[in-house]
Design a protein around this motif. Sequence first.
Motif, PDB file in Angstrom:
ATOM      1  N   PHE A  29      41.394 -35.214  22.564  1.00 17.38           N
ATOM      2  CA  PHE A  29      40.704 -35.266  23.567  1.00 17.38           C
ATOM      3  C   PHE A  29      40.306 -33.776  23.867  1.00 17.38           C
ATOM      4  N   ASN A  30      38.849 -33.307  23.877  1.00 17.26           N
ATOM      5  CA  ASN A  30      38.457 -31.810  23.811  1.00 17.26           C
ATOM      6  C   ASN A  30      38.943 -31.036  22.971  1.00 17.26           C
ATOM      7  N   GLU A  31      38.535 -31.483  21.646  1.00 14.28           N
ATOM      8  CA  GLU A  31      38.941 -30.652  20.470  1.00 14.28           C
ATOM      9  C   GLU A  31      37.530 -30.365  19.391  1.00 14.28           C
ATOM     10  N   ARG A  32      36.196 -30.472  20.027  1.00 16.07           N
ATOM     11  CA  ARG A  32      35.352 -30.207  19.231  1.00 16.07           C
ATOM     12  C   ARG A  32      35.388 -28.996  18.418  1.00 16.07           C
ATOM     13  N   PRO A  33      36.003 -27.807  18.920  1.00 15.95           N
ATOM     14  CA  PRO A  33      35.825 -26.518  18.102  1.00 15.95           C
ATOM     15  C   PRO A  33      36.794 -26.798  16.667  1.00 15.95           C
ATOM     16  N   SER A  60      35.783 -37.552  25.026  1.00 18.27           N
ATOM     17  CA  SER A  60      35.495 -36.083  25.398  1.00 18.27           C
ATOM     18  C   SER A  60      34.295 -35.838  26.099  1.00 18.27           C
ATOM     19  N   PRO A  61      34.505 -34.899  27.307  1.00 19.29           N
ATOM     20  CA  PRO A  61      33.260 -34.395  27.714  1.00 19.29           C
ATOM     21  C   PRO A  61      32.686 -33.324  26.749  1.00 19.29           C
ATOM     22  N   ASP A  62      33.463 -32.651  25.869  1.00 20.47           N
ATOM     23  CA  ASP A  62      33.129 -31.469  25.314  1.00 20.47           C
ATOM     24  C   ASP A  62      32.294 -31.847  24.166  1.00 20.47           C
ATOM     25  N   GLY A  63      32.054 -33.363  23.769  1.00 20.76           N
ATOM     26  CA  GLY A  63      31.303 -33.614  22.723  1.00 20.76           C
ATOM     27  C   GLY A  63      31.919 -33.854  21.257  1.00 20.76           C
ATOM     28  N   THR A  64      33.398 -34.043  21.319  1.00 19.43           N
ATOM     29  CA  THR A  64      34.129 -34.123  20.268  1.00 19.43           C
ATOM     30  C   THR A  64      33.548 -35.530  19.309  1.00 19.43           C
ATOM     31  N   ALA A  65      33.363 -36.365  19.851  1.00 14.52           N
ATOM     32  CA  ALA A  65      33.016 -37.424  19.236  1.00 14.52           C
ATOM     33  C   ALA A  65      31.703 -37.324  18.427  1.00 14.52           C
ATOM     34  N   GLN A  66      30.716 -36.486  19.110  1.00 12.41           N
ATOM     35  CA  GLN A  66      29.556 -36.217  18.444  1.00 12.41           C
ATOM     36  C   GLN A  66      29.702 -35.345  17.229  1.00 12.41           C
ATOM     37  N   GLU A  67      30.537 -34.380  17.332  1.00 12.73           N
ATOM     38  CA  GLU A  67      30.909 -33.348  16.388  1.00 12.73           C
ATOM     39  C   GLU A  67      31.302 -34.191  14.811  1.00 12.73           C
ATOM     40  N   ARG A  82      35.267 -44.078  19.454  1.00 14.80           N
ATOM     41  CA  ARG A  82      35.239 -43.339  20.676  1.00 14.80           C
ATOM     42  C   ARG A  82      35.640 -44.229  21.704  1.00 14.80           C
ATOM     43  N   ARG A  83      36.627 -44.152  22.725  1.00 16.07           N
ATOM     44  CA  ARG A  83      37.127 -45.071  23.335  1.00 16.07           C
ATOM     45  C   ARG A  83      36.566 -44.591  24.867  1.00 16.07           C
ATOM     46  N   ILE A  84      36.010 -45.695  25.773  1.00 13.77           N
ATOM     47  CA  ILE A  84      35.435 -45.318  27.030  1.00 13.77           C
ATOM     48  C   ILE A  84      36.437 -46.353  28.048  1.00 13.77           C
ATOM     49  N   GLY A  85      37.054 -45.794  29.029  1.00 15.51           N
ATOM     50  CA  GLY A  85      37.783 -46.216  30.056  1.00 15.51           C
ATOM     51  C   GLY A  85      39.239 -46.460  29.403  1.00 15.51           C
TER      52      GLY A  85
END
Length: 379
Positions: A29-33, A60-67, A82-85
């Motif tokens: 969760f929020n680990e994009r970098p 993650s709102p920081d775009g981890t899944a996209q990365e 990617r899990r939602i909810g």
Amino acid sequence: MPDTTIQAGPPVANQPVGTPVLSVIVPCFNERPNVAPMIAKLDAALTGTAWEVIYVDDNSPDGTAQEVRQIARQDPRVRCIRRIGRRGLASAVIEGALSSSADYVAVIDGDLQHDETRLPVMLSALQGGGYDLAVASRYVEGGDSAGLPSKWRHMLSDGGIRLAQTFLPVRLSDPMSGFFMLPRPLFEQLARGLNGQGFKILLDLVLSSTAPLRVLELPARFRERAAGQSKMDALVIVQFAGLLLDKVFGSVLPLRFFSFALVGALGVIIHLAVLATMRHTSSLGFETEQAVATLAAMVFNFQLNNSITYRDQRLRGPGLWRGLLLFMVVCGFGAIANVGIAQVLYERHTTWSVAGGVGALIGVVWNYAVSATLVWRSR
């Protein structure tokens, strides 16, 4: 002390092309970098082994899944769920591991604090057939926990370890470890008994086995976090205690019940503390003082349950205030019974502490009954 000088062996012979020997599960969760550096480190550490990495990202709102997916377009060994909810490390690990077809599954944090060079050693040890579970430990000779950022984190980790070791059927120096490996068929065998809540799934796995697992602990260094923020806090210990209670009582009652009960017990303490203070400092009368104490305990219970019991469904922003309002309105009916019963007991010459405590317990029961269905209902 077990031999920790095992050398990584060659990939399994006759392995079908395209089928990995090892799936590395990364709940995040929020680990994009940290995504690209982590995959590069896995590539270097697992040279000669057929592997894949499965990121399970809680939206993650920081775009981890996209990365992760951007890298996956170039590297078929990289996958993303990617899990939602849904939120939570343990349930993320379960979903990731059950999506694997590899012979072995490893779990590692996505923050680069775990030493990925231990993976080939763990794999080789399990392939030898002498162990069911390989755990990277900070507390065997050669390991260290220098990466914990503060004395408070050290105390939190040490407290959880001592608590867990009281219940473990096997010797495990680091039951709080989030870095371990086991055969996938064994994981699937244990999966039905897993609680799936909280942060520390290793303990859940060990306690879910009907027979003691053969565990090998390997020394590992716990590095400092490279980027992002730690998710470890005091609430993890509360969830950890709830998991232990859940296992001790054979999963007869849901983990949320134990968590809610712990919060409720703290709420009773808050209630009595407020009531005692007002009894000694105000002249409002017992009924009014009981009402004020009830309101204070109600707000306290809501906030703590929102942070702990329903952490995976935590209300935020406008939803937080709507949830608090709904909680207070619905629980107001319980508060009426709370105050009324306490007043009757007090008028019958019951001590104020007993009368107030009984009234507060009535409120706790009501709060639990309505919380799941009306306040934190699944959306």
